[in-house]
Design an enzyme around this catalytic site. Structure first.
Site, PDB file in Angstrom:
ATOM      1  CG  HIS A  17      -1.926  -1.040   1.334  1.00 13.54           C
ATOM      2  ND1 HIS A  17      -2.128  -1.790   2.475  1.00 13.54           N
ATOM      3  CD2 HIS A  17      -2.826  -1.509   0.434  1.00 13.54           C
ATOM      4  CE1 HIS A  17      -3.111  -2.648   2.271  1.00 13.54           C
ATOM      5  NE2 HIS A  17      -3.546  -2.516   1.034  1.00 13.54           N
ATOM      6  CE  LYS A  41     -14.425  -5.765   3.122  1.00  8.42           C
ATOM      7  NZ  LYS A  41     -13.308  -5.058   2.494  1.00  8.42           N
ATOM      8  NE  ARG A  90      -2.826  -7.759  -3.953  1.00  9.34           N
ATOM      9  CZ  ARG A  90      -3.570  -7.798  -2.864  1.00  9.34           C
ATOM     10  NH1 ARG A  90      -3.006  -7.982  -1.692  1.00  9.34           N
ATOM     11  NH2 ARG A  90      -4.870  -7.661  -2.933  1.00  9.34           N
ATOM     12  CB  SER A 128      -4.228  -6.573   4.884  1.00  8.98           C
ATOM     13  OG  SER A 128      -3.782  -5.383   4.316  1.00  8.98           O
TER      14      SER A 128
HETATM   15  P1  ADP Z   1      -9.935  -3.548   0.033  1.00  7.54           P
HETATM   16  O1  ADP Z   1     -10.516  -4.254   1.216  1.00  7.54           O
HETATM   17  O2  ADP Z   1     -10.699  -2.330  -0.369  1.00  7.54           O
HETATM   18  O3  ADP Z   1      -9.549  -4.415  -1.148  1.00  7.54           O
HETATM   19  P2  ADP Z   1      -7.144  -3.382   0.807  1.00  7.54           P
HETATM   20  O4  ADP Z   1      -6.682  -2.622   2.002  1.00  7.54           O
HETATM   21  O5  ADP Z   1      -6.986  -4.853   0.819  1.00  7.54           O
HETATM   22  O6  ADP Z   1      -8.615  -2.904   0.620  1.00  7.54           O
HETATM   23  O7  ADP Z   1      -6.434  -2.818  -0.494  1.00  7.54           O
HETATM   24  C1  ADP Z   1      -6.576  -1.481  -0.926  1.00  7.54           C
HETATM   25  C2  ADP Z   1      -6.075  -1.375  -2.361  1.00  7.54           C
HETATM   26  O8  ADP Z   1      -4.673  -1.671  -2.391  1.00  7.54           O
HETATM   27  C3  ADP Z   1      -6.719  -2.373  -3.323  1.00  7.54           C
HETATM   28  O9  ADP Z   1      -6.850  -1.741  -4.585  1.00  7.54           O
HETATM   29  C4  ADP Z   1      -5.726  -3.506  -3.387  1.00  7.54           C
HETATM   30  O10 ADP Z   1      -5.820  -4.211  -4.604  1.00  7.54           O
HETATM   31  C5  ADP Z   1      -4.416  -2.727  -3.286  1.00  7.54           C
HETATM   32  N1  ADP Z   1      -3.317  -3.532  -2.758  1.00  7.54           N
HETATM   33  C6  ADP Z   1      -3.319  -4.335  -1.677  1.00  7.54           C
HETATM   34  N2  ADP Z   1      -2.112  -4.904  -1.480  1.00  7.54           N
HETATM   35  C7  ADP Z   1      -1.315  -4.453  -2.501  1.00  7.54           C
HETATM   36  C8  ADP Z   1       0.051  -4.698  -2.888  1.00  7.54           C
HETATM   37  N3  ADP Z   1       0.826  -5.534  -2.203  1.00  7.54           N
HETATM   38  N4  ADP Z   1       0.508  -4.055  -3.991  1.00  7.54           N
HETATM   39  C9  ADP Z   1      -0.302  -3.227  -4.685  1.00  7.54           C
HETATM   40  N5  ADP Z   1      -1.574  -2.968  -4.383  1.00  7.54           N
HETATM   41  C10 ADP Z   1      -2.091  -3.567  -3.305  1.00  7.54           C
END
Ligand code: ADP
Length: 158
Positions: A17, A41, A90, A128
């Site tokens: 992120h 959630k 990803r 995450s």
């Molecule tokens: P959500 O629950 O909205 O998917 P996340 O916190 O999991 O939220 O992710 C927020 C954004 O960051 C999403 O667009 C996700 O695809 C992206 N993301 C998560 N991990 C990575 C990573 N390792 N590299 C690039 N983008 C990521």
């Protein structure tokens, strides 16, 4: 003035992120990191904790701010006059999910453009949910999250 929003759960933020935030902050004049709170959630970190962690992680970036959103993201962006919604991808699994989501948001408001930024290959496996699981077993997550997040996870699972 080119403004974009990067929404996500950030439960908790990972180096993946942060990498997207850094790269996006170099492209857009203003970047709003939107911590999403969805009542259906279950999160490990409360909305307040996620906002506070994200604020600390972005404090040295003048053009990055953090906000909390507990409504529809398109409504939230309309109110703030932000026309670009940025999401990270990803790989193909992320893309097919993100693509559907973007179509839904487009149906709700076609003025908001979703843009995708591909991950840096270094962070391709960072997720995450997997990091939380690893932390719950006291695995080493130090090269997956910023130190502040590693400490917060340690405190949760102590
Ligand atoms: P959500 O629950 O909205 O998917 P996340 O916190 O999991 O939220 O992710 C927020 C954004 O960051 C999403 O667009 C996700 O695809 C992206 N993301 C998560 N991990 C990575 C990573 N390792 N590299 C690039 N983008 C990521």
């Amino acid at each position: 003035m080119l403004k974009a929003a990067f929404p996500g759960s950030f439960d908790p933020p990972t180096l993946g992120h942060i990498n997207i935030i850094q790269r996006a902050a170099a492209i857009f004049d203003e970047l709003l990191v939107v911590v999403a709170e969805n009542r259906r959630k279950k999160y490990l970190f409360s909305a307040e904790e996620r906002v506070s962690i994200m604020q600390k992680l972005t404090v040295d970036r003048d053009n990055v701010t953090v906000a909390l959103c507990d409504s529809l993201i398109v409504d939230f962006l309309q109110k703030r006059e932000i026309g670009i919604l940025l999401r990270g991808v990803r790989g193909l699994d992320d893309f097919s999910y993100e693509f559907e989501l973007s179509m839904m948001n487009r149906a709700l408001d076609s003025r908001i453009e979703t843009l995708f930024m591909t991950t840096d290959p270094k962070y391709i496996v960072l997720r995450s949910s997997a990091i939380k699981e690893l932390a719950s077993f006291h695995g080493n997550i130090s090269n997956m999250v910023p130190p502040l997040v590693a400490e917060a996870l340690e405190a949760k699972y102590r």
